[in-house]
Design a protein around this motif. Structure first.
Motif, PDB file in Angstrom:
ATOM      1  N   CYS A 159    -127.080 -75.007 -70.449  1.00 47.03           N
ATOM      2  CA  CYS A 159    -127.337 -76.443 -70.416  1.00 47.03           C
ATOM      3  C   CYS A 159    -126.798 -77.049 -69.123  1.00 47.03           C
ATOM      4  CB  CYS A 159    -126.719 -77.140 -71.627  1.00 47.03           C
ATOM      5  SG  CYS A 159    -124.943 -77.461 -71.496  1.00 47.03           S
ATOM      6  N   ALA A 170    -124.749 -80.205 -67.543  1.00 46.21           N
ATOM      7  CA  ALA A 170    -123.739 -81.125 -68.061  1.00 46.21           C
ATOM      8  C   ALA A 170    -123.059 -81.854 -66.914  1.00 46.21           C
ATOM      9  CB  ALA A 170    -122.710 -80.368 -68.901  1.00 46.21           C
ATOM     10  N   HIS A 182    -123.547 -84.016 -72.107  1.00 42.73           N
ATOM     11  CA  HIS A 182    -124.834 -83.322 -71.964  1.00 42.73           C
ATOM     12  C   HIS A 182    -125.934 -84.272 -72.401  1.00 42.73           C
ATOM     13  CE1 HIS A 182    -128.091 -80.506 -72.269  1.00 42.73           C
ATOM     14  NE2 HIS A 182    -128.127 -80.575 -73.584  1.00 42.73           N
TER      15      HIS A 182
END
Length: 256
Positions: free
Chosen positions: A100, A102, A132
């Motif tokens: 992910c 972030a 996030h």
């Protein structure tokens, strides 16, 4: 004389660093912790592994004598030469996941002067908010302490045994120079107390290389999670009572 009014002008300053929680770095962390590769993309990032991301890298020419970035930018220009992690607190809302994107927004919350047994101390507390897609994953409060240089004739600082009297779970760690080097590389931490033995002894008065405070905290959190797999870590707090060195075996212990 330390001008606390001048330093207080740094309270409220913020900076934001974006990063991607990549699988390749996770593999290097697993190897450093002597774990077989198990994590995959989309898995939750283990607690406190985030310290291996969100580096605000300073140019080589802008480093101080200890290998840290010179003070006076984001961090206040505290006129004390020695810097250590003093502790921190976490509140977890949702995990970061591997792969992910972030952001970490850091804000200086407080600056406080104290008089300790070894002389003047300056504590700087920073709030790190990790998000996030605009949602907060967790909030960390990080305490840094700045200290005076050791005085001539001072004995080398020794580690203090702060383990519980009757631990319910434990793990032995041999803090080798290789482990400390690897973790320094993972966290882009060029603080010389973790790899320069001559600097440790001759400048900062330590008997050996200093084990990273965040590494100790990560190992503690990891041991607690492994011992209680049915529970979810919601809050975590740690405090550095004394440095740990590479001169002896380290016991990571706890109880419920």
């Amino acid at each position: 004389m330390i001008d606390i009014d001048h330093l207080s002008q740094w309270i409220g300053r913020s900076e934001t660093v974006a990063d991607t929680i990549d699988l390749a770095t996770c593999r290097r962390i697993e190897a450093t912790f002597d774990l077989s590769p198990q994590l995959e993309r989309g898995d939750p990032l283990p607690a406190l592994w985030h310290w291996c991301w969100f580096h605000n890298a300073a140019r080589e020419s802008l480093l101080g004598r200890d290998g840290h970035a010179e003070k006076g930018g984001f961090l206040p220009p505290v006129p004390l030469p020695r810097r250590m992690w003093a502790g921190g607190r976490f509140v977890f809302e949702r995990p970061l996941t591997i792969d992910c994107k972030a952001e970490r927004t850091s804000t200086i919350k407080s600056i406080e002067m104290k008089e300790g047994r070894s002389g003047m101390l300056c504590f700087v507390t920073i709030e790190h908010r990790i998000c996030h897609e605009g949602e907060t994953c967790f909030v960390e409060e990080h305490d840094i302490v700045y200290r005076e240089d050791p005085k001539p004739g001072d004995k080398p600082q020794q580690a203090i045994d702060a383990s519980p009297a009757k631990p319910e779970f434990s793990r032995k760690i041999l803090p080798t120079p290789v482990m400390l080097f690897r973790y320094s590389a993972l966290t882009f931490n060029s603080h010389r107390i973790h790899y320069d033995r001559d600097y440790c002894r001759e400048v900062e008065g330590y008997p050996g290389l200093v084990f990273h405070g965040p590494l100790t905290a990560t190992l503690l959190a990891s041991l607690a999670e492994r011992h209680c797999p049915e529970k979810v870590l919601k809050e975590f707090e740690y405090r550095a009572v004394s440095p740990v060195f590479d001169t002896d075996v380290l016991a990571i212990e706890g109880c419920i």
